[in-house]
Design an enzyme around this catalytic site. Structure first.
Site: not given
Length: 1226
Positions: A231, A625
């Site tokens: 801050h 596959h």
């Protein structure tokens, strides 16, 4: 810390695993992809017709061509040339091991507290709680300890004014009463005689870690310090903060270590306005803050904390605010902000250092934040950041006021920095509607400034699709829950490795050049051993899969059929192979496939037993596959599917398994096996090409989502073309894969790790790099408690698969991913594929949805976010700055209290030399309206007609020389840019672009004072969208108030001025503060496209570079592919030779004709009548030769090709055209 381990087998005793790493800063630069000297592909790698991935529409002539020796001709380049040419892909052969994680923790930082309020939240007990937690978990001994040091005044002056620093120094001698009086002039601070000393120590602690990280002493670090800092402003204490530690550290890294780009991430629950104000005009620092906002009702009550504030001037787009507008935000909300916003922008920004303002007041139970994040969530955030900047990451403690939550949050982040796996999230879920609304606004504000946030269809990537019926669940602030107790595994080894040389016994009896060759696995293992990676892994013995394991995914009849091939003769094997698609079988096929599947099961057992955290299976034949009852695409048994079922069997319940399939071919077998099972989430990214890429058909379409109870658990990202690379895959990860994966919350991650999407793979045609694969792996490692297994599938360039698997293995071992430079933004076609999948799956996954609501702070909605953000970014204000007299301090606004409306502090000092008022922190960015405002002050340079208030309208002008009716051509200077929106008949207020002036008297080289006397500069913001009107401003170097942004030279009189260069590696092509970012055109006119095969090519890609220009034209250099898998389609030259004067066989034109290299028919280009393009679409013949310049183009690869297989036909054409042989035809 542990060093590299020798090879060992399971069962050997080893030290407890700690973090180890390699220095990624020494990664050799890869050879440029544009380099014409790059050698051809692996001499052993070729494609054949009818094999998966060839991408050809088969012709009867292709087999004959192969028999005549075409394959041999394509294989003449020696393999050594390939190795030399791809040395750039080397993965840190000489990399050294970094010691690990640095930690600064100094008891002196507890020597201050609030003298007049014992209940003040920021006190010494915060660090005491952290220390006890770290000792309890044994973390202090695992870190490299550094002593805190004092920050020098010259270092603090990089951010703060000398007057302010001197004032803070005087507090050492003040009485309690004096300290209290001074503290009361600020907002939410207290002062102690030791505050200054401790603040200097805190800043110096972060600087010590910066030196250690950038000096390669450590990999990353954490500073456990107080007071916090984010801050603190240039000349202002604020919110418990005196000096801004991360801001000082960023400037220090730039000055001392010559770092060009720093990313600051602020996850404290309060907005770090001090850090933002320091860098909001600076494109060398990217500031990202995620904080509680609640439409300005939460401290610090600044409109500058909203999403619409994105930076000023050249810093536009480099300030990112994600404001939370409700309490109770959870891990899923924070992770979504990182995935959707921070990571994509950060990868484009390419930071060289990442600093974190690490506040832990967003954790459950914190009295300030009232949020619901967990320590495990902060571990995830830390892990995501570790993939940036080569792992150079420093956390600096900010807030956190629940002692238990704070201690556990710090501990979780430190565990992650040390390389420990992220704990699984208790209930990750999906981001809430309020979070999605904030993210939508932030994304829309940032989109004009970052190419990686591009959208494919003009709608926000998370928007609801019209007509989709999605049930929204009621959400509100989530009730606080008890923090879960985190368990951190203690492992004897981190990464398991399984490989068996017997898997090389599977080979093609009839074709020695088949791409699925035995050397694939042996070359990978050689590479892992060469880099020392195999020695760091636990070697696990492979075993054959049992019949019971195989039968979990395959039918008994099929398993028996494959087993029967062991006893077949050669002719029978050939016949059986032909019964399947793209399959060859030899007597050892069954044993090898059984071994590959069993090896994957071995790894699953080791991971689930806690013997290793993760693993790599270097196996073949591949498996994804393989269907339940059929071999397909080189695959026999589906190893990944069997491994998933095996994991569920040994865990005793329906373990949630995520299967990610990044093989370039769709894993049809895996999809079919699990398409009805909601316990397995299957995500595949593959080339689809509208169903024409292997395995062909619609199985891999995005519309395939599973069936029955498994609906929504099959996810297909279908690429519809080649050249997909790192940018596209990472975009898919951030936008789709990871959001779904975190929502699914898997307990195990399996990767079908095919590497045929890698650069230069002969079948894939894609461009993923080893570094890209490493980043994909790293991002997946945050899931499932780090339990992830990579199982080799495809990949047919031996060098590419070896380096890619090595990169993934190194990442699994805990090394930070290497630096990744994205050469271009994602392809629009790929973004369309991602968006299509998102639209299909948002009905099943809440994390893919977005909520767009009216912004409660003003009359604008998120649909106007871009325009609003741009107006807010303009450093002009509707009010002038005023300087309070007689004050050396910046006035505060009082203690932090809930505010019914937004309040902001006003700077206390204004430089008297300011020519124009900048947008200040005490004024609403939303005050800028769509019309232009004259923001000039009344000075000697300003004319009496110029105004200084909000009264200026878009119709007002800065001088008589620039009237509203004046056209841009009258007022434009040489630096003006043009766009589709700016036409010669438009007025300045309608079409002016950045850098244009509103008066002929103001030239680009004029200074501010010079321009003021002749005419104001038009400093319109960069945008792809027109903003109503233009804003006329003038600025000087002193136009910022002292307490907002320091002057360009951060240390006045002490440190040389920092010279900021444009960010290196940024994908943007212009500085956002000065150049207009043009909107991408939907399609350039054909006659305006200089390149991209005139017979029907796509847009220019990264193989085409502009190399120069003249007043007449722009010249381009094209780097052709040095090989492509479709060269087998080139047929022998007809006996009659070639006639380059032959007309188009369709229309008879003689202009720009091409010859098909399969049938040698001649047709005209797309620029004429496009008959060659039509011929390609009819015949499927891929390669054509230009009779104009003798270049060869491949339709399937969408690229020019230059290869020795083309030299004969080119030379014949050259002889026919010029009467002589081609020069250098060899």
């Amino acid at each position: 810390m542990s060093a590299l381990r020798p090879n060992r087998v399971r069962g050997e005793v080893s030290p407890t695993m700690t973090s180890t790493g390699q220095d990624s800063t020494t990664t050799k630069q890869r050879r440029s992809r544009q380099n014409p000297q790059s050698p051809p592909l692996d001499s052993n790698i070729i494609s054949k017709p009818g094999v998966k991935g060839a991408g050809l529409r088969s012709s009867p002539k292709l087999a004959e061509v192969k028999k005549k020796g075409r394959m041999k001709k394509l294989s003449q380049a020696p393999e050594q040339d390939l190795i030399v040419g791809l040395q750039g892909l080397d993965l840190n052969l000489e990399a050294k091991t970094l010691p690990g994680t640095g930690l600064v923790f100094d008891e002196q930082l507890n020597d201050f507290h609030c003298l007049w309020d014992d209940s003040f939240p920021e006190g010494p007990e915060r660090l005491h709680a952290i220390k006890e937690q770290l000792i309890r978990e044994g973390l202090l001994d695992r870190c490299v300890s550094f002593q805190a040091r004092f920050a020098e005044k010259e270092e603090l002056m990089l951010v703060h004014s000398l007057e302010y620093i001197d004032l803070m120094e005087t507090t050492q001698d003040m009485s309690e009463g004096e300290l209290r009086v001074l503290a009361d002039t600020y907002d939410s601070v207290y002062l102690h005689p030791n505050s200054y000393t401790c603040a200097c120590l805190a800043s110096g602690s972060v600087l010590r870690l910066v030196d250690a990280v950038l000096g390669a002493e450590i990999r990353n670090g954490m500073a456990i310090i107080r007071p916090p800092g984010h801050h603190a402003q240039h000349s202002l204490m604020d919110g418990y903060c005196m000096f801004n530690h991360v801001a000082v550290a960023a400037r220090y890294a730039q000055v001392k270590h010559r770092i060009q780009r720093v990313l600051i991430v602020d996850w404290d629950v309060h907005h770090g306005q001090g850090t933002q104000f320091t860098f909001d005009q600076d494109p060398s620092v990217l500031y990202f803050s995620i904080h509680r906002y609640e439409q300005g009702r939460f401290w610090p009550h600044l409109k500058a904390s909203n999403w619409s504030t994105i930076g000023f001037g050249q810093g536009q787009g480099y300030t990112i605010n994600v404001p939370w507008n409700q309490v109770g935000m959870r891990d899923a909300d924070y992770i979504a902000a990182f995935l959707r916003v921070l990571l994509p922008v950060a990868l484009e920004f390419q930071p060289q250092l990442v600093l974190v303002a690490a506040g832990f007041d967003a954790l459950q139970g914190d009295p300030k934040g009232e949020m619901a994040a967990t320590p495990a969530g902060f571990a995830q955030l830390t892990h995501l950041l570790m993939g940036l900047a080569g792992g150079r990451l420093i956390l600096s403690l900010e807030g956190g006021y629940n002692l238990r939550s704070l201690a556990e949050g710090v501990s979780a982040s430190l565990h992650t920095l040390l390389g420990d796996p992220c704990p699984m999230l208790e209930s990750p879920g999906a981001p809430c509607a309020s979070a999605l609304s904030s993210l939508s606004c932030t994304l829309e504000a940032l989109e004009p400034f970052w190419e990686t946030l591009m959208r494919s269809d003009g709608t926000l990537e998370g928007d609801h699709a019209e007509g989709s019926s999605v049930e929204e669940e009621e959400e509100g602030p989530w009730p606080p829950q008890a923090l879960p107790i985190l368990m951190w595994p203690v492992l004897q080894a981190r990464t398991g490795l399984v490989y068996d040389q017997r898997m090389m016994d599977h080979y093609n009896l009839w074709d020695n050049h088949h791409p699925e060759m035995p050397q694939r696995v042996s070359r990978i293992m050689c590479r892992l051993e060469e880099l020392g990676l195999a020695g760091r892994c636990l070697i696990l013995p492979a075993r054959p899969a049992t019949d019971a394991e195989l039968l979990t995914c395959h039918s008994a009849e099929y398993v028996g059929r494959v087993r029967a091939t062991e006893k077949m003769k050669t002719r029978e094997l050939h016949r059986e192979s032909s019964n399947f698609e793209s399959i060859y079988i030899c007597p050892s096929t069954f044993a090898c496939a059984q071994l590959a599947t069993g090896a994957a099961c071995c790894l699953v057992e080791a991971v689930l037993a806690g013997e290793v955290l993760n693993g790599v299976a270097v196996v073949r034949p591949p498996g994804h596959h393989a269907e339940q009852d059929a071999a397909c695409g080189f695959c026999f048994f589906n190893s990944v599917a069997v491994a998933a079922r095996h994991a569920q069997a040994i865990s005793g319940h329906a373990l949630r398994v995520l299967i990610v399939d990044w093989d370039v071919h769709h894993g049809n077998g895996t999809q079919h096996i699990f398409e009805e099972d909601p316990s397995v989430l299957y995500i595949s990214l593959h080339r689809y090409d509208h169903g024409t890429f292997f395995p062909m058909g619609d199985k891999g379409a995005s519309s395939q989502v599973g069936r029955s109870a498994g609906t929504g658990f099959t996810v297909n990202v279908a690429w519809n073309g080649p050249r997909v690379g790192d940018s596209e895959y990472l975009a898919a990860w951030h936008r789709l894969v990871l959001p779904i994966a975190y929502e699914f919350n898997p307990e195990l991650v399996l990767v079908s790790a095919g590497f045929d999407a890698a650069w230069r793979d002969p079948l894939g045609g894609c461009q993923l790099s080893p570094e890209g694969y490493a980043h994909l792996t790293h991002l997946l490692m945050g899931l499932a408690g780090g339990r992830i297994i990579l199982i080799l599938e495809g990949g047919y360039n031996l060098t590419s698969i070896s380096d890619s698997m090595a990169a993934c293995t190194r990442t699994l071992l805990g090394d930070p991913p290497p630096l990744l430079t994205l050469s271009r933004p994602p392809l629009s076609g790929a973004l369309a594929s991602i968006t299509e999948t998102i639209q299909v799956h948002r009905r099943y996954w809440r994390s893919l949805r977005a909520t767009k609501v009216e912004d409660k702070e003003g009359p604008f909605s998120s649909t106007s976010a871009t325009e609003e953000a741009i107006q807010a970014a303009n450093p002009g204000s509707t009010e002038r700055l005023t300087a309070p007299e007689g004050s050396d301090l910046d006035a505060g606004t009082g203690k932090a209290t809930p505010a019914p409306s937004v309040q902001e502090s006003t700077p206390a000092q204004t430089n008297p030399e300011t020519v124009v008022a900048q947008l200040t922190k005490d004024q609403s960015p939303e005050a800028a309206t769509g019309g232009a405002t004259l923001d000039q002050t009344t000075s000697e340079a300003a004319t009496p007609d110029q105004t200084t208030s909000e009264a200026a309208t878009p119709d007002q002008t800065t001088s008589e020389a620039a009237t509203p009716d004046q056209t841009t051509s009258e007022a434009a200077t040489p630096d003006q840019t043009t766009s589709e929106a700016a036409r010669p008949d438009q007025t300045t207020s309608e079409a002016a672009t950045p850098d244009q002036t509103t008066s002929e008297a103001a030239t680009p080289d004029q200074t501010t004072s010079e321009a003021a006397s002749g005419g104001a500069t038009l400093d319109q913001t960069t945008s792809q969208k027109p903003v109503g009107g233009a804003e006329l401003i003038q600025t000087t170097e002193a136009s910022r108030a002292d307490n907002q942004t320091p002057p360009t030279s951060p240390v006045q009189g002490a440190t040389p001025q920092i010279s900021y260069s444009p960010p290196v590696g940024n994908l943007r092509t212009s500085e956002l503060g000065n150049k207009a970012q043009e909107a991408p055109e939907p399609q350039a006119a054909e006659e305006e496209r200089p390149l991209g095969e005139t017979a029907g090519g796509q847009d220019i890609d990264d193989s085409v570079q502009a190399v120069g220009d003249t007043d007449q034209a722009t010249f381009y250099a094209v780097t052709p592919l040095l090989w492509c898998p479709h060269l087998v389609a080139v047929c022998p030259i007809p006996e009659g030779g070639l006639d380059v004067t032959q007309p188009c066989q369709e229309c008879g034109t003689l202009q720009e004709n091409w010859a098909c290299l399969s049938c040698y028919e001649v047709y005209c280009s797309r620029y004429v009548n496009a008959h060659m393009l039509q011929h390609h679409e009819r015949s499927g013949h891929p390669l054509v030769l230009s009779y104009v310049d003798l270049s060869a183009w491949c339709y399937e690869c969408q690229a020019y090709v230059h290869h020795q297989a083309l030299l004969d036909v080119k030379n014949i054409a050259h002889q026919n055209k010029f009467g002589e042989d081609m020069p250098h035809s060899h």
